[in-house]
Every structure is written in C-alpha cells, then in structure tokens.
Design an enzyme around this catalytic site. Structure first.
Site, PDB file in Angstrom:
ATOM      1  N   ASP A   1      -4.301  -8.921   5.712  1.00 52.58           N
ATOM      2  CA  ASP A   1      -3.437  -8.126   4.833  1.00 52.58           C
ATOM      3  C   ASP A   1      -2.525  -9.044   4.022  1.00 52.58           C
ATOM      4  O   ASP A   1      -2.100 -10.098   4.509  1.00 52.58           O
ATOM      5  CB  ASP A   1      -2.604  -7.147   5.690  1.00 52.58           C
ATOM      6  CG  ASP A   1      -1.977  -6.045   4.860  1.00 52.58           C
ATOM      7  OD1 ASP A   1      -2.412  -5.838   3.707  1.00 52.58           O
ATOM      8  OD2 ASP A   1      -1.050  -5.390   5.359  1.00 52.58           O
TER       9      ASP A   1
ATOM     10  N   HIS B   1      -7.232 -11.371  -3.745  1.00 57.85           N
ATOM     11  CA  HIS B   1      -8.459 -11.243  -2.957  1.00 57.85           C
ATOM     12  C   HIS B   1      -9.302 -12.524  -3.082  1.00 57.85           C
ATOM     13  O   HIS B   1      -9.869 -13.008  -2.107  1.00 57.85           O
ATOM     14  CB  HIS B   1      -9.272 -10.024  -3.408  1.00 57.85           C
ATOM     15  CG  HIS B   1      -8.531  -8.725  -3.238  1.00 57.85           C
ATOM     16  ND1 HIS B   1      -7.845  -8.412  -2.085  1.00 57.85           N
ATOM     17  CD2 HIS B   1      -8.352  -7.663  -4.074  1.00 57.85           C
ATOM     18  CE1 HIS B   1      -7.279  -7.210  -2.222  1.00 57.85           C
ATOM     19  NE2 HIS B   1      -7.571  -6.744  -3.421  1.00 57.85           N
TER      20      HIS B   1
ATOM     21  N   LEU C   1     -20.934 -18.820  16.597  1.00 55.15           N
ATOM     22  CA  LEU C   1     -19.945 -17.761  16.329  1.00 55.15           C
ATOM     23  C   LEU C   1     -20.652 -16.559  15.727  1.00 55.15           C
ATOM     24  O   LEU C   1     -21.457 -16.708  14.811  1.00 55.15           O
ATOM     25  CB  LEU C   1     -18.903 -18.277  15.329  1.00 55.15           C
ATOM     26  CG  LEU C   1     -17.837 -17.267  14.892  1.00 55.15           C
ATOM     27  CD1 LEU C   1     -16.760 -17.127  15.972  1.00 55.15           C
ATOM     28  CD2 LEU C   1     -17.164 -17.685  13.585  1.00 55.15           C
TER      29      LEU C   1
HETATM   30  C1  FPP Z   1      -5.814  -6.365   2.243  1.00 51.39           C
HETATM   31  O1  FPP Z   1      -4.778  -6.863   1.432  1.00 51.39           O
HETATM   32  C2  FPP Z   1      -7.062  -7.014   1.888  1.00 51.39           C
HETATM   33  C3  FPP Z   1      -8.192  -6.369   1.483  1.00 51.39           C
HETATM   34  C4  FPP Z   1      -8.285  -4.905   1.357  1.00 51.39           C
HETATM   35  C5  FPP Z   1      -9.396  -7.113   1.104  1.00 51.39           C
HETATM   36  C6  FPP Z   1      -9.759  -8.275   1.947  1.00 51.39           C
HETATM   37  C7  FPP Z   1     -10.689  -9.115   1.211  1.00 51.39           C
HETATM   38  C8  FPP Z   1     -10.722 -10.448   1.205  1.00 51.39           C
HETATM   39  C9  FPP Z   1      -9.864 -11.279   2.043  1.00 51.39           C
HETATM   40  C10 FPP Z   1     -11.673 -11.094   0.275  1.00 51.39           C
HETATM   41  C11 FPP Z   1     -12.819 -11.815   0.853  1.00 51.39           C
HETATM   42  C12 FPP Z   1     -13.427 -11.251   2.081  1.00 51.39           C
HETATM   43  C13 FPP Z   1     -14.684 -11.506   2.481  1.00 51.39           C
HETATM   44  C14 FPP Z   1     -15.099 -11.038   3.800  1.00 51.39           C
HETATM   45  C15 FPP Z   1     -15.653 -12.248   1.664  1.00 51.39           C
HETATM   46  P1  FPP Z   1      -4.026  -5.873   0.464  1.00 51.39           P
HETATM   47  O2  FPP Z   1      -4.743  -5.867  -0.837  1.00 51.39           O
HETATM   48  O3  FPP Z   1      -3.889  -4.546   1.115  1.00 51.39           O
HETATM   49  O4  FPP Z   1      -2.636  -6.573   0.327  1.00 51.39           O
HETATM   50  P2  FPP Z   1      -1.223  -5.875   0.106  1.00 51.39           P
HETATM   51  O5  FPP Z   1      -0.889  -5.159   1.383  1.00 51.39           O
HETATM   52  O6  FPP Z   1      -0.324  -7.026  -0.152  1.00 51.39           O
HETATM   53  O7  FPP Z   1      -1.355  -4.955  -1.073  1.00 51.39           O
END
Ligand code: FPP
Length: 244
Positions: free
Chosen positions: A16, A33, A127
C-alpha cells in the site's frame, strides 16, 4: 545456547502507498505503481535471501475495479508488461509464480500473460510467489462455498464431511501453507479483505513506509519482528523447567 532465528515460511504483503508516494511528488498515481515494481523485485530478492518459501503479494483487489478507469488500465498494462518481462529472471532465481484470484475478468491478453508466467516458472523450487490479482477473501470464500455445494449436490461429498480442511482445499491457496506473517506498508492497520481465512493465526506487522520506498532492510526488519513474536495458536506456552 542461542536459539536459531525463526523464519516465517510464508509472508504475505499488502503493498500500500503507491498513490500517496506519487501524489507527494506531484506525479500521476500510475507513477507510484511503476515505482512499486522495483519494491516488488527487492521484496522477492529479500524473501529468497531470507529463506522464506512462500510470498504472497496483494496486487489488485476485486474492489480496485472501482478506481478511475485510467488507473485500472495503467495497472493492467503494468501487470501484463511485468509478467512478460520478469518471467525469465524469476525462473532463474528459482521462483515459481502462481496467480490467485478470479482471472476471468481480465482481458484475454492479461490472462494469456498470466498463464505464460505460471508455465514458464513452474519448475521454481526456492520460492513460491503468489500474486493476488482480482482477489478478495470474501469472493474467494463465496466461490469455495459454491464449489462445495456443487460437490454436495452431485453426491461427490457428504455435507457432514465438510470440515476446515475441505474448505481450505477449495480456496485459491489450496497448495500453500497459511501465512505466518502478514505485512502491510503505507501506515493503515487493516487487512482489507486479504487472506481472512488463511491468516487466522498470522502475525501482523504494519509499517508507515510507502510501498515504493520499501527496501530489503525493511523486509529484514519485519522478519526480525516476526522472530521476536510469541506464537501460541490458542494454546498455552509450556514453561521451560527451571534449573536447580
Ligand atoms: C496500493 O497502493 C497498490 C496497488 C493497488 C497496486 C499494487 C501494484 C504494484 C505494486 C505494481 C506492480 C505489481 C506487480 C505484482 C507486478 P494505493 O494505490 O492504494 O496507494 P494509496 O493508498 O497511497 O492510494
């Protein structure tokens, strides 16, 4: 005599803070992201180095479809690109990738890439990396209930024979042990519909660090916190006998 450090067999991570990381820098959320992918790479390396055998990353929840269309599109594009580009490197590290969640809702191109990465890394033995995509615990449990009802109606199983093992085997995670440690970055202290059944006895660890800033050192710190926890699984700890 010093005891050997306890290593979690399975670590699950709620990644997050990508959006906030980007917003704080005046960037588009999708930049967060993108930077988050580097943290994914670091975390996989740290898990392998730390002797963790299963790593589950919560990458896209069933609720995430409700985000602005451009963000969802950017995320899907990123997943597709990552699984295509990283497959070989993951296979070389001995990482086996499994996707958990309902992939039917993804466009065909994404579904194909997901199948390819699973096939290409199938031999990995160091893993197991579970990527939770279009995943939520409640939808997983509802799906398991539907499947068990179907089996009961067709006479494959007796309703009275349904126990905790039967339910566990009907989940996406059937082949994976329960998480020992669930770690969440970004400062929030909740599980957000992630591994609610499997995490019944998981140790929880929360860090304010935003996902794009998450490092190998942060991961090692979480493992240290885990090692210091007293896990009792609802039992009573047997006191060590005093020496006379
Ligand atoms: C949450 O942060 C994150 C996500 C919904 C997306 C996670 C994706 C990645 C880390 C990209 C790559 C992943 C893979 C597996 C290739 P948020 O957007 O909710 O953050 P915020 O709470 O600050 O808005």
């Amino acid at each position: 005599m010093s005891e050997e450090k306890r290593i979690p067999r399975h670590v699950a991570v709620i990644m997050d803070g990508n959006g906030r990381w980007a917003t704080q820098r005046g960037l588009d959320r999708s930049e967060g992201h993108l930077r988050g992918v580097e943290s994914v790479r670091r975390t996989i390396r740290a898990a392998v180095a730390g002797g963790v055998r299963y790593l589950t990353l919560y990458a896209f929840s069933t609720e995430n479809w409700g985000r602005p269309a451009e963000e969802v599109a950017a995320l899907l594009e990123l997943f597709c690109r990552c699984v295509q580009n990283e497959a070989e490197a993951l296979a070389d590290q001995g990482v086996r990738v499994r996707i958990i969640g309902d992939r039917e809702r993804f466009p065909e191109e994404v579904r194909d890439s997901l199948e390819r990465i699973e096939a290409c890394t199938a031999a990995g033995e160091r893993l197991t990396l579970q990527l939770a995509l279009n995943y939520s615990s409640r939808s997983e449990l509802a799906r398991a209930a539907r499947e068990l009802c179907r089996q009961a109606l067709s006479g494959e199983i007796a309703p009275d024979a349904i126990d905790e093992q039967t339910v566990a085997r009907a989940l996406y995670t059937a082949e994976c042990p329960d998480p020992d440690l669930i770690l969440r970055t970004g400062g929030e202290q909740r599980l957000s519909n992630f591994l609610l059944w499997q995490g019944a006895y998981a140790e929880l660890c929360f860090t304010p660090v935003l996902w794009p800033d998450f490092t190998e050192e942060e991961f090692a710190r979480a493992l240290d916190q885990y090692a210091a926890r007293d896990r009792r699984f609802g039992l009573v700890k047997t006191p060590t006998p005093k020496r006379s």
